[in-house]
Write a protein that holds these residues in place. Structure first.
Motif, mmCIF file in Angstrom:
data_model
loop_
_atom_site.group_PDB
_atom_site.id
_atom_site.type_symbol
_atom_site.label_atom_id
_atom_site.label_comp_id
_atom_site.label_asym_id
_atom_site.label_seq_id
_atom_site.Cartn_x
_atom_site.Cartn_y
_atom_site.Cartn_z
ATOM 1 N N ILE A 87 71.936 -88.022 -6.614
ATOM 2 C CA ILE A 87 71.076 -88.892 -7.428
ATOM 3 C C ILE A 87 70.176 -89.719 -6.517
ATOM 4 O O ILE A 87 68.965 -89.818 -6.727
ATOM 5 N N GLN A 129 67.670 -77.891 -11.396
ATOM 6 C CA GLN A 129 69.051 -77.596 -11.814
ATOM 7 C C GLN A 129 69.998 -78.762 -11.543
ATOM 8 O O GLN A 129 71.217 -78.586 -11.556
ATOM 9 N N ARG A 145 71.104 -81.375 -13.155
ATOM 10 C CA ARG A 145 72.110 -81.776 -14.137
ATOM 11 C C ARG A 145 73.318 -80.842 -14.118
ATOM 12 O O ARG A 145 74.453 -81.283 -14.293
ATOM 13 N N TRP A 146 73.062 -79.553 -13.921
ATOM 14 C CA TRP A 146 74.188 -78.603 -13.860
ATOM 15 C C TRP A 146 75.079 -78.931 -12.671
ATOM 16 O O TRP A 146 76.313 -78.976 -12.786
ATOM 17 N N LEU A 188 75.273 -81.819 -10.975
ATOM 18 C CA LEU A 188 75.906 -83.126 -11.146
ATOM 19 C C LEU A 188 77.103 -83.029 -12.080
ATOM 20 O O LEU A 188 78.133 -83.684 -11.861
ATOM 21 N N ARG A 189 76.983 -82.215 -13.113
ATOM 22 C CA ARG A 189 78.114 -82.011 -14.030
ATOM 23 C C ARG A 189 79.288 -81.362 -13.292
ATOM 24 O O ARG A 189 80.459 -81.714 -13.514
ATOM 25 N N THR A 212 79.680 -89.720 -16.519
ATOM 26 C CA THR A 212 78.991 -89.075 -17.638
ATOM 27 C C THR A 212 77.840 -89.944 -18.137
ATOM 28 O O THR A 212 76.746 -89.440 -18.438
ATOM 29 N N LEU A 224 75.043 -89.481 -15.798
ATOM 30 C CA LEU A 224 74.404 -88.180 -15.977
ATOM 31 C C LEU A 224 73.461 -88.183 -17.175
ATOM 32 O O LEU A 224 72.364 -87.609 -17.121
ATOM 33 N N LEU A 225 73.860 -88.839 -18.253
ATOM 34 C CA LEU A 225 73.019 -88.893 -19.446
ATOM 35 C C LEU A 225 71.729 -89.671 -19.204
ATOM 36 O O LEU A 225 70.716 -89.427 -19.871
ATOM 37 N N PHE A 240 70.244 -89.892 -16.130
ATOM 38 C CA PHE A 240 69.597 -89.365 -14.932
ATOM 39 C C PHE A 240 68.176 -88.886 -15.226
ATOM 40 O O PHE A 240 67.949 -88.108 -16.150
ATOM 41 N N ASP A 241 67.231 -89.382 -14.459
ATOM 42 C CA ASP A 241 65.833 -88.970 -14.571
ATOM 43 C C ASP A 241 65.296 -88.772 -13.157
ATOM 44 O O ASP A 241 65.015 -89.744 -12.449
#
Length: 321
Positions: free
Chosen positions: A212, A236, A238-239, A241-242, A283, A286-287, A289-290
């Motif tokens: 991040i 990619q 977000r994938w 980071l998840r 989480t 992550l939601l 995250f920009d």
């Protein structure tokens, strides 16, 4: 006509420092470049180095079912040591990256590229911090002393990682989470699978928060050829980071189970609430995250201090039930 009443930043303020931090406001002027080298104006990094120590000590207390005065000293000693070793590591990072930092918007205001101090003075400051930290380490058992000396290796290598790998965040994770091994060894006199799993969880967590962070510099890094997971992942993010979030919770949960396996079921369940709650905070990050909003990226990165504190009350309650 509206007037801008915002006070100007003090001379030498680093671009990504906390606004109005104590270094800029209160520290003697001559000490400011050195405190900025140590990132004293950006305390979140010290927390991120310190928190794995607290996690490990808390799990060691659960595993041994004791909490004594030496545990209190480990809390204090690791806290002071985290400040000193983070300072020494960041000073080393600024020495090795002085040419790169001058080419990146966020880092060109750091003390060496901005001319606030010399490389020689920074080197002396780095050695002084490391020696003070060593003075704390030698109060710990032999296994912890050996680990403290070995910690210098990942600290020394990290600044060069972005020159030869797309995964420099892994090397940061190796360095920043070493305290999970050290604090466990300091309290128990040795190592085991529980602290190793905790160490791996910390590395996954570092991959999460420092990816991040790295998105702030992705464009500048591309121009000067510096590698990072942010550049590697691109759209990619977000994938990935998840994935790091999931690994953090699973590995942390495994460490808890291994440490608390001889405790009551209730104690174990409460302790497992720690990594579970940490996962919910990640989480939330992550939601929000920009990758294109540096203010959001920096705010999310800094929020990991609070994220890392979340498991500790769970461990404290688990100890007393």
């Amino acid at each position: 006509m509206t007037q801008n009443t915002r006070m100007p930043e003090p001379a030498g303020t680093v671009a990504d420092a906390v606004r109005g931090n104590w270094v800029d406001r209160l520290a003697p002027v001559r000490t400011r470049p050195f405190l900025r080298l140590s990132r004293a104006d950006r305390p979140v990094g010290t927390w991120l180095l310190y928190l794995p120590c607290l996690w490990a000590l808390a799990l060691a207390v659960l595993a041994t079912d004791r909490f004594d005065s030496f545990a209190i000293w480990i809390v204090a000693g690791c806290g002071i040591g985290a400040f000193l070793m983070r300072g020494a590591g960041c000073t080393w990072n600024d020495i090795t990256d002085r040419d790169i930092d001058g080419s990146v918007a966020r880092t060109r205001s750091r003390p060496i590229p901005s001319g606030q101090t010399s490389v020689k003075a920074a080197m002396i400051w780095m050695i002084a911090q490391a020696l003070l930290a060593f003075g704390i380490i030698i109060t710990f058992p032999p296994a912890a002393i050996a680990l403290g000396i070995l910690a210098l290796l990942p600290v020394a290598v990290y600044p060069f990682a972005k020159r030869f790998t797309w995964w420099p965040q892994v090397f940061l994770g190796l360095a920043f989470n070493w305290g999970a091994l050290l604090a466990w060894a300091a309290y128990t006199g040795g190592l085991g699978l529980a602290p190793v799993m905790l160490y791996l969880a910390g590395i996954a967590w570092t991959l999460f928060y420092d990816t991040i962070y790295a998105y702030q510099d992705a464009e500048d890094d591309a121009l000067i050829g510096v590698k990072s997971t942010a550049r590697l992942f691109g759209d990619q993010a977000r994938w990935w980071l998840r994935l790091f979030l999931t690994l953090t919770v699973i590995l942390f949960g495994a460490a808890v189970v291994l440490a608390a396996q001889d405790r009551s079921i209730l104690s174990l369940v409460i302790a497992l609430g720690g990594p579970w709650a940490l996962g919910w905070h990640l989480t939330w990050q992550l939601l929000r995250f920009d990758p294109d909003d540096n203010d959001v990226l920096l705010r999310l990165f800094r929020s990991n201090r609070d994220a890392g504190l979340i498991p500790l009350p769970f461990f404290a309650v688990a100890f007393f039930v």
